[in-house]
Design a protein around this motif. Structure first.
Motif, PDB file in Angstrom:
ATOM      1  N   PHE A  47       1.349   7.410  -9.424  1.00  0.00           N
ATOM      2  CA  PHE A  47       2.006   6.608  -8.778  1.00  0.00           C
ATOM      3  C   PHE A  47       3.019   6.980  -8.111  1.00  0.00           C
ATOM      4  CE2 PHE A  47      -1.071   4.497 -11.436  1.00  0.00           C
ATOM      5  CZ  PHE A  47      -1.519   3.480 -10.835  1.00  0.00           C
ATOM      6  N   LEU A  48       3.724   6.715  -7.034  1.00  0.00           N
ATOM      7  CA  LEU A  48       4.952   7.118  -6.556  1.00  0.00           C
ATOM      8  C   LEU A  48       6.046   6.640  -7.241  1.00  0.00           C
ATOM      9  CD1 LEU A  48       4.474   6.753  -2.390  1.00  0.00           C
ATOM     10  CD2 LEU A  48       4.524   8.926  -3.850  1.00  0.00           C
ATOM     11  N   GLN A  49       5.838   5.212  -7.483  1.00  0.00           N
ATOM     12  CA  GLN A  49       6.934   4.734  -8.396  1.00  0.00           C
ATOM     13  C   GLN A  49       6.371   4.485  -9.793  1.00  0.00           C
ATOM     14  OE1 GLN A  49       8.926   1.340  -6.653  1.00  0.00           O
ATOM     15  NE2 GLN A  49       8.841   2.432  -4.679  1.00  0.00           N
ATOM     16  N   ALA A  50       7.007   4.883 -10.734  1.00  0.00           N
ATOM     17  CA  ALA A  50       6.552   4.580 -12.322  1.00  0.00           C
ATOM     18  C   ALA A  50       6.335   3.061 -12.869  1.00  0.00           C
ATOM     19  CB  ALA A  50       7.599   5.215 -13.367  1.00  0.00           C
ATOM     20  N   SER A  51       7.305   2.236 -11.830  1.00  0.00           N
ATOM     21  CA  SER A  51       7.295   0.734 -12.293  1.00  0.00           C
ATOM     22  C   SER A  51       5.908   0.205 -11.946  1.00  0.00           C
ATOM     23  CB  SER A  51       8.226   0.155 -11.273  1.00  0.00           C
ATOM     24  OG  SER A  51       8.334   0.206  -9.991  1.00  0.00           O
ATOM     25  N   ASP A  52       5.075   0.745 -10.902  1.00  0.00           N
ATOM     26  CA  ASP A  52       3.763   0.206 -10.680  1.00  0.00           C
ATOM     27  C   ASP A  52       2.945   0.419 -11.692  1.00  0.00           C
ATOM     28  OD1 ASP A  52       4.614  -0.669  -8.104  1.00  0.00           O
ATOM     29  OD2 ASP A  52       3.803   0.949  -6.950  1.00  0.00           O
ATOM     30  N   ILE A  81     -14.715  -2.788  -8.210  1.00  0.00           N
ATOM     31  CA  ILE A  81     -13.981  -2.346  -6.847  1.00  0.00           C
ATOM     32  C   ILE A  81     -13.087  -3.327  -6.332  1.00  0.00           C
ATOM     33  CG2 ILE A  81     -16.046  -0.848  -6.243  1.00  0.00           C
ATOM     34  CD1 ILE A  81     -16.784  -3.207  -4.314  1.00  0.00           C
ATOM     35  N   GLY A  82     -12.308  -3.112  -5.471  1.00  0.00           N
ATOM     36  CA  GLY A  82     -11.161  -4.052  -4.895  1.00  0.00           C
ATOM     37  C   GLY A  82      -9.858  -3.494  -4.723  1.00  0.00           C
ATOM     38  N   ILE A  83      -8.847  -4.506  -4.358  1.00  0.00           N
ATOM     39  CA  ILE A  83      -7.503  -3.918  -4.037  1.00  0.00           C
ATOM     40  C   ILE A  83      -6.605  -4.894  -5.147  1.00  0.00           C
ATOM     41  CG2 ILE A  83      -8.053  -3.606  -1.827  1.00  0.00           C
ATOM     42  CD1 ILE A  83      -7.131  -6.023  -0.817  1.00  0.00           C
ATOM     43  N   ILE A  84      -5.570  -4.147  -5.290  1.00  0.00           N
ATOM     44  CA  ILE A  84      -4.193  -4.961  -6.121  1.00  0.00           C
ATOM     45  C   ILE A  84      -3.105  -4.545  -5.400  1.00  0.00           C
ATOM     46  CG2 ILE A  84      -3.082  -5.197  -8.031  1.00  0.00           C
ATOM     47  CD1 ILE A  84      -5.936  -4.459  -9.766  1.00  0.00           C
ATOM     48  N   LEU A  85      -2.441  -5.512  -4.726  1.00  0.00           N
ATOM     49  CA  LEU A  85      -0.910  -5.432  -4.327  1.00  0.00           C
ATOM     50  C   LEU A  85       0.004  -5.008  -5.433  1.00  0.00           C
ATOM     51  CD1 LEU A  85       0.794  -5.194  -1.654  1.00  0.00           C
ATOM     52  CD2 LEU A  85       1.061  -7.676  -2.021  1.00  0.00           C
ATOM     53  N   LEU A  86       0.617  -3.846  -5.398  1.00  0.00           N
ATOM     54  CA  LEU A  86       1.561  -3.422  -6.332  1.00  0.00           C
ATOM     55  C   LEU A  86       3.008  -3.789  -6.310  1.00  0.00           C
ATOM     56  CD1 LEU A  86       0.303  -0.004  -6.965  1.00  0.00           C
ATOM     57  CD2 LEU A  86      -0.329  -1.778  -8.269  1.00  0.00           C
ATOM     58  N   PRO A  87       3.839  -4.149  -7.169  1.00  0.00           N
ATOM     59  CA  PRO A  87       5.226  -4.783  -6.725  1.00  0.00           C
ATOM     60  C   PRO A  87       5.799  -3.700  -5.983  1.00  0.00           C
ATOM     61  CG  PRO A  87       4.708  -4.634  -9.207  1.00  0.00           C
ATOM     62  CD  PRO A  87       3.597  -3.958  -8.468  1.00  0.00           C
ATOM     63  N   SER A  88       5.581  -2.366  -5.701  1.00  0.00           N
ATOM     64  CA  SER A  88       6.427  -1.650  -4.712  1.00  0.00           C
ATOM     65  C   SER A  88       5.924  -1.952  -3.187  1.00  0.00           C
ATOM     66  CB  SER A  88       6.346  -0.016  -5.018  1.00  0.00           C
ATOM     67  OG  SER A  88       4.833   0.171  -4.882  1.00  0.00           O
TER      68      SER A  88
END
Length: 509
Positions: A47-52, A81-88
């Motif tokens: 992940f680009l951001q560890a917080s995710d 399968i699917g999508i999750i919107l991450l906090p970042s």
């Protein structure tokens, strides 16, 4: 031309947006989407951001299994399968992994057939005005999806397009609604009983019912809530323009969100009596179905959510998770049933039909069986187009005029060769054959491409006493099978069809 339509402009703006995809454990540049595959193991480095990553662990989503290996936390992706919107603001896209050879280079191909699968599921619902059993998540996709281009959108962008395609054909119109208020002036119809009950001590107030022209019908509010739900995936400037016609519409409150199924049922009845043209009503119903499905995902149990800083429940976060086992089963059932009916109207598909298999001495049910797909073949065309008939509706007289020709079990699993079939699956096939006295019993499994062909499974019949070992070889009637023919049938996900030449000969069975 509709070039002045803001929804039209928005749709094409979405298509023009270039969203690069980041693959964990790869050096591809990143912007918006992190793509992972089913069964993949993720660490914080993906992940680009560890917080995710920390947020995903804290949510305890059912799609992930949390593991710790060599002092490093891991998230193993399940059969979803699917999508999750991450906090970042990044979107996690989960794609199916059909076999061990599936690589990150297969993203375009995988997105292509997954989106085709979802579109096929809704196509049957809209054309036949019925739903397959347990089709929880598929009533929202376009029945008019065109062939996808070589550069296939991520599932999140594709989902937005499906929503916007419907939004183009619908405007938040005003309609008269009954409104009851306790006010200082007499306006509309005085409700005598309520007036005596509540205003006996304040005669200067009047409880009146009046018709008010308002945007706040349930259909508009449901659509507005789903639109707000999707906003984080859209560019800020476009989001503002898209919301302008909906400014006067309120969203569903928390209490209504907790009773979303009841609200949806009320809305469907309300929408049916609105003064809309047939085409407008159809567009509105499709859009409302999609909006309801999107909002329903927010009420799904996702885990304990141990994160003390998690957002308030009123702040919806896009989270679309689909069980791949169920999705493939429903898709293959639909496609196979359609193939049978194209050959002859005598074939009647029965979906997820539960039957008692074992009784005790007193006749009480001990065990039941529920094949994914039963094919009942009649001896006449009297039952044409009765594909949604339940097994309980097949009368004794019907059974004398036909029989179960096929029992079909559908599995989302990789079978590299016939010997890879599990014992439990083999036992299940033979039980189905015995219970339904069917001539054909199939185990349908997914493959990529048309190379794999059907394989017939021959049952070895063992008879005689096992004590006489010298004659044991004679007691095995090699190649002699039971009445039912057991088959491993490959289903090509790229075309949505069965491999081999099994179907062309069905009319001879």
């Amino acid at each position: 031309m509709i070039t002045n339509n803001p929804y039209y402009a928005k749709k094409h703006a979405i298509r023009a947006v270039s969203r690069q995809t980041r693959i964990p454990n790869n050096n591809v540049a990143t912007t918006n989407v992190v793509t992972v595959f089913e069964h993949q193991r993720l660490t914080v480095q993906d992940f680009l951001q560890a917080s995710d990553f920390d947020w995903l662990i804290a949510q305890e989503f059912a799609v992930f299994t949390i593991k710790r290996k060599q002092g490093i936390w891991q998230l193993k992706v399940g059969h979803y399968i699917g999508i999750i919107l991450l906090p970042s603001g990044m979107t996690l896209e989960i794609l199916p992994k059909l076999n061990q050879s599936t690589q990150t280079s297969d993203i375009v191909q995988t997105r292509h057939w997954v989106q085709g699968m979802l579109s096929d599921l809704i196509h049957l619902d809209t054309s036949n005005n019925r739903k397959l059993p347990n089709t929880k998540n598929f009533g929202q996709f376009s029945s008019q999806s065109n062939l996808l281009p070589l550069k296939v959108l991520p599932i999140s962008d594709w989902l937005i397009e499906q929503f916007l395609q419907r939004l183009i054909d619908y405007q938040p119109t005003k309609h008269y609604q009954a409104q009851i208020e306790n006010q200082a002036s007499l306006q509309g119809r005085l409700l005598i009983k309520e007036q005596l009950r509540h205003n006996s001590m304040q005669p200067h107030k009047f409880i009146c019912e009046s018709s008010v022209l308002s945007h706040d019908i349930l259909a508009n509010r449901l659509i507005k809530s789903a639109l707000v739900y999707l906003m984080p995936l859209l560019p800020q400037l476009v989001s503002s323009k898209l919301l302008q016609p909906w400014q006067q519409v309120s969203t569903l409150n928390n209490r209504e969100m907790q009773q979303i199924a009841v609200i949806y049922a009320q809305e469907k009845r309300q929408l049916d009596v609105q003064p809309l043209q047939k085409q407008e009503l159809h567009a509105a119903q499709q859009l409302v179905d999609l909006a309801y499905w999107l909002l329903k995902q927010t009420t799904a149990a996702t885990g304990n959510g141990i994160d003390p800083g998690r957002q308030n429940s009123s702040q919806l976060r896009l989270c679309l998770l689909i069980d791949m086992n169920q999705a493939f089963e429903q898709w293959a059932s639909q496609r196979i049933a359609s193939m049978f009916q194209q050959i002859s109207s005598n074939y009647r598909p029965l979906y997820q039909t539960k039957s008692v298999w074992l009784n005790d001495a007193e006749g009480l049910a001990c065990l039941s069986i529920r094949p994914d797909l039963l094919i009942f073949k009649t001896v006449s065309d009297d039952c044409q187009n009765q594909s949604n008939t339940a097994a309980s509706q097949i009368t004794a007289q019907d059974k004398t005029r036909g029989r179960y020709s096929h029992v079909i079990d559908i599995k989302w699993k990789y079978l590299p060769h016939a010997a890879a079939i599990s014992a439990s699956d083999a036992y299940q096939l033979t039980c189905y054959a015995q219970a339904y006295l069917a001539g054909q019993v199939w185990l349908v499994y997914p493959v990529l491409g048309g190379d794999r062909q059907p394989v017939a499974l021959k049952q070895q019949i063992h008879c005689g006493s096992g004590d006489n070992k010298s004659n044991s070889s004679d007691n095995i009637k090699s190649g002699e099978s039971a009445d039912a023919h057991l088959w491993l049938i490959p289903f090509d996900v790229l075309t949505g069809t069965l491999n081999g030449d099994v179907l062309p000969h069905l009319d001879k069975i």
